[in-house]
Design an enzyme around this catalytic site. Sequence first.
Site, PDB file in Angstrom:
ATOM      1  N   ARG A  99      10.582  18.054  10.152  1.00  0.00           N
ATOM      2  CA  ARG A  99      11.784  17.461  10.722  1.00  0.00           C
ATOM      3  C   ARG A  99      11.483  17.069  12.155  1.00  0.00           C
ATOM      4  O   ARG A  99      11.096  17.917  12.949  1.00  0.00           O
ATOM      5  CB  ARG A  99      12.856  18.554  10.718  1.00  0.00           C
ATOM      6  CG  ARG A  99      14.168  18.125  10.307  1.00  0.00           C
ATOM      7  CD  ARG A  99      15.126  19.249  10.141  1.00  0.00           C
ATOM      8  NE  ARG A  99      15.248  20.226  11.205  1.00  0.00           N
ATOM      9  CZ  ARG A  99      16.376  20.811  11.513  1.00  0.00           C
ATOM     10  NH1 ARG A  99      17.481  20.501  10.863  1.00  0.00           N
ATOM     11  NH2 ARG A  99      16.436  21.735  12.443  1.00  0.00           N
ATOM     12  N   THR A 159      15.218  13.547  16.347  1.00  0.00           N
ATOM     13  CA  THR A 159      16.108  12.750  15.483  1.00  0.00           C
ATOM     14  C   THR A 159      16.580  13.519  14.259  1.00  0.00           C
ATOM     15  O   THR A 159      17.520  13.102  13.584  1.00  0.00           O
ATOM     16  CB  THR A 159      15.365  11.505  14.983  1.00  0.00           C
ATOM     17  OG1 THR A 159      14.258  11.950  14.162  1.00  0.00           O
ATOM     18  CG2 THR A 159      14.822  10.669  16.134  1.00  0.00           C
ATOM     19  N   ASP A 170      14.372  29.794  12.419  1.00  0.00           N
ATOM     20  CA  ASP A 170      13.412  28.825  11.889  1.00  0.00           C
ATOM     21  C   ASP A 170      12.582  29.514  10.804  1.00  0.00           C
ATOM     22  O   ASP A 170      11.791  30.417  11.085  1.00  0.00           O
ATOM     23  CB  ASP A 170      12.500  28.323  13.017  1.00  0.00           C
ATOM     24  CG  ASP A 170      11.610  27.191  12.538  1.00  0.00           C
ATOM     25  OD1 ASP A 170      11.772  26.062  13.025  1.00  0.00           O
ATOM     26  OD2 ASP A 170      10.750  27.443  11.663  1.00  0.00           O
TER      27      ASP A 170
HETATM   28  C1  PRP Z   1      12.479  23.311   8.040  1.00  0.00           C
HETATM   29  C2  PRP Z   1      12.794  23.791   6.658  1.00  0.00           C
HETATM   30  C3  PRP Z   1      13.133  22.507   5.946  1.00  0.00           C
HETATM   31  C4  PRP Z   1      13.829  21.722   7.016  1.00  0.00           C
HETATM   32  C5  PRP Z   1      15.305  21.803   6.779  1.00  0.00           C
HETATM   33  O1  PRP Z   1      11.211  22.782   8.093  1.00  0.00           O
HETATM   34  O2  PRP Z   1      11.744  24.496   6.058  1.00  0.00           O
HETATM   35  O3  PRP Z   1      12.012  21.814   5.459  1.00  0.00           O
HETATM   36  O4  PRP Z   1      13.483  22.331   8.273  1.00  0.00           O
HETATM   37  O5  PRP Z   1      15.982  20.985   7.643  1.00  0.00           O
HETATM   38  P1  PRP Z   1      16.752  19.681   7.158  1.00  0.00           P
HETATM   39  O6  PRP Z   1      17.549  20.062   5.979  1.00  0.00           O
HETATM   40  O7  PRP Z   1      17.614  19.349   8.358  1.00  0.00           O
HETATM   41  O8  PRP Z   1      15.752  18.614   6.885  1.00  0.00           O
HETATM   42  P2  PRP Z   1      10.532  22.270   9.452  1.00  0.00           P
HETATM   43  O9  PRP Z   1      10.818  20.824   9.666  1.00  0.00           O
HETATM   44  O10 PRP Z   1      10.902  23.197  10.562  1.00  0.00           O
HETATM   45  O11 PRP Z   1       8.997  22.351   9.119  1.00  0.00           O
HETATM   46  P3  PRP Z   1       8.054  23.602   8.804  1.00  0.00           P
HETATM   47  O12 PRP Z   1       8.405  24.094   7.423  1.00  0.00           O
HETATM   48  O13 PRP Z   1       6.706  22.981   8.856  1.00  0.00           O
HETATM   49  O14 PRP Z   1       8.278  24.651   9.840  1.00  0.00           O
HETATM   50  N1  URA Z   2      15.135  24.627   9.520  1.00  0.00           N
HETATM   51  C1  URA Z   2      15.042  25.962   9.683  1.00  0.00           C
HETATM   52  O1  URA Z   2      13.960  26.537   9.535  1.00  0.00           O
HETATM   53  N2  URA Z   2      16.160  26.628   9.993  1.00  0.00           N
HETATM   54  C2  URA Z   2      17.348  26.047  10.149  1.00  0.00           C
HETATM   55  O2  URA Z   2      18.344  26.737  10.436  1.00  0.00           O
HETATM   56  C3  URA Z   2      17.421  24.647   9.991  1.00  0.00           C
HETATM   57  C4  URA Z   2      16.286  23.962   9.669  1.00  0.00           C
END
Ligand code: PRP
Ligand code: URA
Length: 209
Positions: free
Chosen positions: A104, A108, A200
Amino acid sequence: MPTVTVVDHPLVQHKLTLMRRRETPTAEFRRLVREVAMLLGYEITRDLPLTRVTVETPLEETEACVLAGKKLCIVSILRAGNGLLEGMLDLLPSARVGHIGIYRDPRTLEAVEYYFKVPQDIAERPVVVVDPMLATANSAVAAIRRLKRAGATDLRFACLLAAPEGIAHFHREHPDCPIFTAAIDRCLNDHGYILPGLGDAGDRIYGTR
Ligand code: PRP
Ligand code: URA
């Protein structure tokens, strides 16, 4: 109509509460994600079709049930999805596995794809997409869209926590894909994090912050 199944089994709810706690250490968090994945997997696979085969017990021949059709494919949205993937594979050791690298954009909140590898015959398999968090749903919506482009038709999405905003967005884009979650939380904050949430997910599984 699309469905959201909240897996409200007491074990799931207890373990989820432990995961929400700020002080839960990485090793325990990772173990809990794996355990809850197994329990979610039990619900997600409830309607898989069965067929009858003949087996010989130590005492006699009988007819018994086995899973019918092609083996399921679990698709992990990297990186946090891998935490759930481990538990799903404990339950479904013969499942095929796909990976979609999506992060993400922190400014944005749009989904950015950086990797895609799934079984060639994904069109013929039931697919369970796993990612612990459905926040804005940008990541999940992009992942399912990409899988549909690759031919997948029988899709389910599994997460630990979902925000109401994310569920609405997901259902607008993919009304044909049921969601399984351990809980629906209150809302998103200004940075797109789920409240009360668990923070997170990737950082908590891998101890990166
Ligand atoms: C987190 C999570 C999802 C996303 C959810 O991943 O594991 O993939 O955010 O958010 P959304 O519904 O608003 O898209 P992140 O982008 O932090 O990546 P990571 O798993 O590599 O830490
Ligand atoms: N991604 C995460 O890991 N946690 C949240 O709360 C939202 C997005």
